[in-house]
Design a protein around this motif. Structure first.
Motif, PDB file in Angstrom:
ATOM      1  N   GLU A   1      -7.484  -0.005  15.666  1.00 31.30           N
ATOM      2  CA  GLU A   1      -8.230   0.181  14.682  1.00 31.30           C
ATOM      3  C   GLU A   1      -9.440  -0.646  14.406  1.00 31.30           C
ATOM      4  O   GLU A   1     -10.624  -0.452  14.096  1.00 31.30           O
TER       5      GLU A   1
ATOM      6  N   LEU B   1       0.976  -1.111  -0.180  1.00 32.70           N
ATOM      7  CA  LEU B   1      -0.133  -0.110  -0.033  1.00 32.70           C
ATOM      8  C   LEU B   1       0.956   1.094   0.052  1.00 32.70           C
ATOM      9  O   LEU B   1       1.869   1.285   0.549  1.00 32.70           O
TER      10      LEU B   1
ATOM     11  N   HIS C   1      -5.060   5.677   3.583  1.00 33.30           N
ATOM     12  CA  HIS C   1      -5.713   5.481   4.973  1.00 33.30           C
ATOM     13  C   HIS C   1      -7.246   4.598   4.706  1.00 33.30           C
ATOM     14  O   HIS C   1      -7.522   3.951   5.673  1.00 33.30           O
TER      15      HIS C   1
HETATM   16  N1  UDP Z   1      -0.054   1.758   8.499  1.00 27.31           N
HETATM   17  C1  UDP Z   1      -0.345   2.460   7.612  1.00 27.31           C
HETATM   18  N2  UDP Z   1      -0.015   1.896   6.325  1.00 27.31           N
HETATM   19  C2  UDP Z   1       0.610   0.707   6.237  1.00 27.31           C
HETATM   20  C3  UDP Z   1       0.572  -0.198   7.428  1.00 27.31           C
HETATM   21  C4  UDP Z   1       0.393   0.369   8.601  1.00 27.31           C
HETATM   22  O1  UDP Z   1      -0.976   3.405   7.573  1.00 27.31           O
HETATM   23  O2  UDP Z   1       1.028   0.128   5.200  1.00 27.31           O
HETATM   24  C5  UDP Z   1      -0.860   2.280   9.939  1.00 27.31           C
HETATM   25  C6  UDP Z   1      -1.638   1.374  10.641  1.00 27.31           C
HETATM   26  O3  UDP Z   1      -2.986   1.635  10.087  1.00 27.31           O
HETATM   27  C7  UDP Z   1      -1.606   2.031  12.209  1.00 27.31           C
HETATM   28  C8  UDP Z   1       0.234   2.267  12.032  1.00 27.31           C
HETATM   29  O4  UDP Z   1       0.478   2.646  10.759  1.00 27.31           O
HETATM   30  O5  UDP Z   1      -2.209   3.137  12.562  1.00 27.31           O
HETATM   31  C9  UDP Z   1       1.007   1.028  12.475  1.00 27.31           C
HETATM   32  O6  UDP Z   1       0.982   1.233  13.750  1.00 27.31           O
HETATM   33  P1  UDP Z   1       1.058  -0.166  14.910  1.00 27.31           P
HETATM   34  O7  UDP Z   1       1.223   0.480  16.451  1.00 27.31           O
HETATM   35  O8  UDP Z   1       0.188  -1.140  14.720  1.00 27.31           O
HETATM   36  O9  UDP Z   1       2.816  -0.713  14.427  1.00 27.31           O
HETATM   37  P2  UDP Z   1       4.151  -0.117  14.033  1.00 27.31           P
HETATM   38  O10 UDP Z   1       4.297   0.149  12.675  1.00 27.31           O
HETATM   39  O11 UDP Z   1       4.085   1.408  14.777  1.00 27.31           O
HETATM   40  O12 UDP Z   1       5.042  -0.892  14.642  1.00 27.31           O
END
Ligand code: UDP
Length: 413
Positions: free
Chosen positions: A322, A289, A294
């Motif tokens: 989420e 993605l 979003h």
């Molecule tokens: N997210 C995103 N795009 C992606 C993968 C993750 O926008 O391709 C977002 C996801 O929806 C969430 C955040 O990034 O809001 C990831 O936060 P999380 O605490 O789950 O994990 P981190 O990536 O910080 O280890």
């Protein structure tokens, strides 16, 4: 509809919550707050900061968000640091650590004026932690905010980082199990999601149908999804194993979707591993993605029957929050921040193996009433505990507490 964020949040969380935010913010009116992290896109920290800055602004504070920049090897070093702080044993070379320090020094040169003038500086995670060492003329309070799962860090790396973190005025951790002994006050604050964001707001049925179609998913068969950065701690290959085991008993499709973060150099390698593991199965949809996907992520979470987050280490797991907010039961790894959110058998299931995850997938898909009940409880739990309004309230309380030092009570006007 009102343009004021606070009015919109009030419709979700009620008047009392918003009044208490206004009251806490009043003594902090005009307070200059700088947040610093290492990426504007990808990952949970960026997600939170995008939403928190406007809310603090509306509450009368003067917040801003800066991002440190570095070359490829800097991010390689900080990724090693991230991995070792989450438990991997690995020696980071002296030269990489030197680059880490030099990069922070260069960023301090660029940001010094602003950082030294701020009333509060929140430094997120290890990447920018050394900035404080180069801001000796600082006027305000500096807080180090740790978002990662440091329940069992590789000690030599923690000891190295500790020297940079110790001089801060306070630190914030997501869970008590993560907090490391330090000489300053330690606070526990869990992250949050924003119910008004593109990622979390309601979507129309038409948009959900389009996402289904675009993703080439069959609307008549159950969907399980894990949406995460392609990172080994998120165990995407374990998800594929669980899916293959469950598929022997129930017909289903798997979505593994995610993008990278600009400060995460390992994403491509992990994505290649995932594609190799998924090869030959048309029911596994691996999606790369873009960083602004979003609404797509929102939609994928909504069209899923179950959301997985089979992490083996997890600071908090906003993806869990989420999904739960969208009324989905989450099957999550029994680690870190996932355990704060998924209460086993109530708001989801906690698992330790692909076999365990497969068993729970099968159970939920054959007990629809249970699946729906868990989803309802999950949403209520997030409403009560993990929305941005609670998060900002705790940040405001922390700022007042740090300003008032050892006084036992916080006096509000
Ligand atoms: N997210 C995103 N795009 C992606 C993968 C993750 O926008 O391709 C977002 C996801 O929806 C969430 C955040 O990034 O809001 C990831 O936060 P999380 O605490 O789950 O994990 P981190 O990536 O910080 O280890």
């Amino acid at each position: 509809m009102t343009d004021l964020l606070l009015d919109q949040y009030q419709e979700i969380v009620g008047e009392e919550v918003i009044n208490s935010l206004r009251q806490l913010a009043e003594p902090l009116r005009g307070t200059k707050v700088v947040h610093v992290n290492s990426t504007r896109e990808g990952g949970g920290v960026a997600e939170i900061l995008h939403r928190m800055i406007p809310l603090k602004k509306e509450l009368g504070l003067d917040p801003c968000w800066e991002v440190i920049v570095g070359e490829g090897d800097f991010y390689q070093c900080t990724k090693y640091m991230h991995n070792t702080l989450q438990g991997n044993r690995f020696e980071i070379s002296r030269s990489l650590l030197k680059l880490y320090e030099d990069t922070n020094e260069e960023n301090a040169e660029r940001l010094r004026g602003q950082l030294e003038e701020a009333d509060f500086v929140f430094i997120h995670d290890p990447q920018p932690a050394p900035l404080l060492s180069w801001c000796s003329g600082r006027k305000g309070k500096w807080i180090w905010r740790c978002h990662i799962d440091v329940s069992r860090p590789y000690r030599p790396v923690w000891k190295y980082l500790r020297d940079f973190v110790e001089p801060y005025d306070a630190s914030i951790w997501s869970l008590a199990e993560f907090a490391q002994p330090l000489h300053h006050p330690l606070y526990l604050i869990a992250p949050s999601i924003d119910p008004l964001s593109e990622k979390n707001k309601e979507l129309s049925e038409t948009e959900l149908q389009e996402i289904l179609k675009r993703s080439k998913l069959d609307p008549y068969r159950p969907i399980v999804a894990q949406i995460s950065r392609f990172d080994r701690f998120k165990d995407p290959v374990g998800v594929i194993q669980a899916f293959r085991l469950a598929k022997k008993f129930v017909s289903l499709q798997l979505v593994l979707a995610g993008g990278g973060a600009t400060d995460d150099p390992e994403g491509d390698e992990v994505l290649a591993e995932v594609k190799a593991a998924a090869m030959g199965d048309l029911d596994i949809h691996v999606m790369l993605l873009p960083s602004d996907a979003h609404r797509t992520i929102n939609g994928l979470q909504r069209i899923s029957d179950i959301v997985l987050q089979k992490s083996t280490k997890e600071g908090f797991g906003l993806t869990v929050t989420e999904a739960m907010w969208k009324g989905k039961p989450v099957i999550g790894g029994e680690v870190g921040g996932i355990c704060l959110q998924v209460h086993n058998h109530h708001t989801g299931f906690l698992v330790n193996t692909p076999e365990g995850a497969a068993l729970r997938i099968r159970y939920l898909l054959t007990h629809r009433d249970k699946l729906e009940e868990m989803g309802r409880k999950a949403r209520q739990f997030i409403l009560e505990n993990f929305l941005i309004t609670r998060h900002v309230r705790e940040y405001l309380t922390l700022m007042l507490a740090v300003l008032q030092g050892s006084e036992a009570r916080i006096e509000l006007a």
